[in-house]
Write a protein that holds these residues in place. Structure first.
Motif, PDB file in Angstrom:
ATOM      1  N   PRO A  90      -8.754  -4.489  35.793  1.00  8.12           N
ATOM      2  CA  PRO A  90      -7.788  -3.525  35.240  1.00  8.12           C
ATOM      3  C   PRO A  90      -6.492  -4.195  34.825  1.00  8.12           C
TER       4      PRO A  90
ATOM      5  N   GLN B 179      -2.494  -4.297  34.629  1.00  6.45           N
ATOM      6  CA  GLN B 179      -1.351  -3.853  35.408  1.00  6.45           C
ATOM      7  C   GLN B 179      -0.311  -3.233  34.478  1.00  6.45           C
TER       8      GLN B 179
ATOM      9  N   THR C 209      -7.393  10.365  35.758  1.00  6.96           N
ATOM     10  CA  THR C 209      -6.288   9.775  36.524  1.00  6.96           C
ATOM     11  C   THR C 209      -6.521  10.019  38.011  1.00  6.96           C
TER      12      THR C 209
ATOM     13  N   ASN D 147      -4.500   4.986  39.340  1.00  6.64           N
ATOM     14  CA  ASN D 147      -5.607   4.346  38.624  1.00  6.64           C
ATOM     15  C   ASN D 147      -6.005   5.246  37.461  1.00  6.64           C
TER      16      ASN D 147
ATOM     17  N   PRO E 267      -8.149   4.170  34.306  1.00  2.00           N
ATOM     18  CA  PRO E 267      -8.837   3.074  33.594  1.00  2.00           C
ATOM     19  C   PRO E 267      -8.552   3.123  32.097  1.00  2.00           C
ATOM     20  N   PRO E 268      -8.327   1.942  31.564  1.00  2.00           N
ATOM     21  CA  PRO E 268      -8.425   0.604  32.178  1.00  2.00           C
ATOM     22  C   PRO E 268      -7.129   0.115  32.772  1.00  2.00           C
ATOM     23  N   PHE E 269      -6.186   1.012  33.080  1.00  2.39           N
ATOM     24  CA  PHE E 269      -4.868   0.607  33.573  1.00  2.39           C
ATOM     25  C   PHE E 269      -4.778   0.909  35.062  1.00  2.39           C
ATOM     26  N   LEU E 270      -3.899   0.138  35.742  1.00  2.00           N
ATOM     27  CA  LEU E 270      -3.689   0.293  37.176  1.00  2.00           C
ATOM     28  C   LEU E 270      -2.225   0.064  37.478  1.00  2.00           C
TER      29      LEU E 270
END
Length: 381
Positions: free
Chosen positions: A2, A4, A31, A43, A45-48
């Protein structure tokens, strides 16, 4: 791996921290937000996004609002103070992993406690609902019992009233019967008085008429007395003829000689029964007949009970010793029991009793009446 997210903004007061995090076009339904007192994770996706918070927060009262492609967090501090940074600096990977694991354990324990609290609350609710239902049922039961008791009291009162009514009706009937009996007694007394009065008046009238017609009354009474006395009976004799005893057979079928013989045998049997024989005390009347005993012995002989048959023939011979068949049948029983001398003796007696002939017959005639088996025995002897 993921990506950041670092383009976020935050503000703070002494009691709260306001954090704004862009979703970057990710759907709100995808989310996932995880928050504890020292750790915040988002979280999408694809971000964290991860934040190891500078100081502990009250995660239960903290809030998150999603809208306009942004998540806005309102984090309330446990201690009123100004933070230098949002996340703790100088944290290595091992410390981050420990914080994550600790946060997960805290979340699990909190979830477990929440589940247990929820279950306990559910049980309490069930208990409360059960107690309420029991109370309602108890009230309904009490209400039904009260209704039954009221109905019972009502029925008892009605029954008592009906009994009282019946009692009064019986008393009324009894009073009416007594009144009727009193009326009848009064009527009977009045009738008796009338009859007595009439008889008195007749007696007085007869007394007044007696001196005038006394002689004529005596003449009539004497004539009546003479007419009422019957004449004396004449002396005579009445002859009674008894019908003689006859057999029920027709005259054309009757055999006088055999009937006389039968009468003679019956008379001898009756005379024999009058003697003091101990065996006759326990016998019925029909069992004291020689013919009945002979038939009984024949039946016992047919069932191979030879000793009982001999006893029956013995008693029959004691009652009537003029029946040749009794000796012959007893001889057959002795023959079956191998009592050959007694068999010869009974056969000889049977021969002597035939037609009243004395026992002076020649040997061929005697041997003619002895059974064949016994005859063979004699030859062998």
């Amino acid at each position: 791996m993921p990506l950041q997210v670092s383009d976020y903004s935050w503000q703070q007061t002494k009691t709260a921290v306001f954090l704004s995090l862009p979703l970057k076009g990710v759907c709100v339904r995808d989310t996932d937000v995880f928050c504890t007192e020292n750790y915040l994770k988002v979280n999408f996706p694809p971000f964290l996004f991860e934040a190891f918070l500078y100081a502990p927060i009250d995660d239960e009262s903290s809030k998150a609002k999603i809208g306009n492609d942004t998540i806005v967090f309102t984090l309330y501090k446990k201690e009123a103070a100004m933070w230098e940074t949002l996340s703790v600096t100088g944290v290595d990977k091992e410390m981050m992993q420990r914080i994550r694991e600790k946060s997960i354990l805290q979340a699990q324990e909190r979830a477990k406690e929440a589940t247990e609290a929820k279950a306990a609350a559910k049980r309490e609710d069930q208990k409360y609902a059960l107690s309420v239902m029991m109370k309602i049922e108890e009230e309904e039961r009490k209400k039904i019992e009260d209704m039954k008791e009221n109905e019972r009291i009502k029925a008892t009162k009605e029954l008592e009233a009906w009994k009282e009514y019946q009692r009064k009706a019986e008393e009324q009937k009894k009073i009416q019967r007594e009144e009727k009996l009193c009326q009848k007694e009064k009527q009977i007394k009045e009738e008796r008085k009338k009859i007595k009065y009439k008889s008195l008046t007749r007696n007085l009238a007869s007394r007044n008429l007696a001196p005038k017609g006394r002689n004529s009354e005596n003449i009539f009474t004497e004539k009546l007395k003479e007419d009422s006395i019957p004449a004396p009976r004449s002396v005579g004799s009445i002859k009674i003829n008894f019908t003689p005893r006859v057999f029920p057979t027709a005259l054309r079928e009757s055999q006088v000689a055999e009937e006389e013989e039968w009468l003679h045998k019956q008379a001898e049997a009756r005379r024999a029964m009058n003697t003091d024989i101990a065996e006759l005390c326990d016998l019925k009347e029909e069992e004291k007949n020689p013919e009945w005993l002979k038939d009984k012995g024949n039946k016992l002989f047919a069932t191979e009970n030879y000793l009982a048959a001999i006893n029956a023939y013995n008693l029959a011979i004691r009652l009537n010793n003029k029946m040749p068949l009794l000796y012959l049948n007893r001889a057959a029983c002795h023959l079956k029991l191998k009592n050959l001398h007694k068999a010869i003796e009974d056969s000889s007696k049977e021969f002597c009793s035939l037609e009243g002939i004395e026992c002076q017959a020649s040997e061929p005639k005697l041997r003619h009446h002895i059974p064949s088996d016994l005859h063979v025995y004699i030859q062998m002897a």
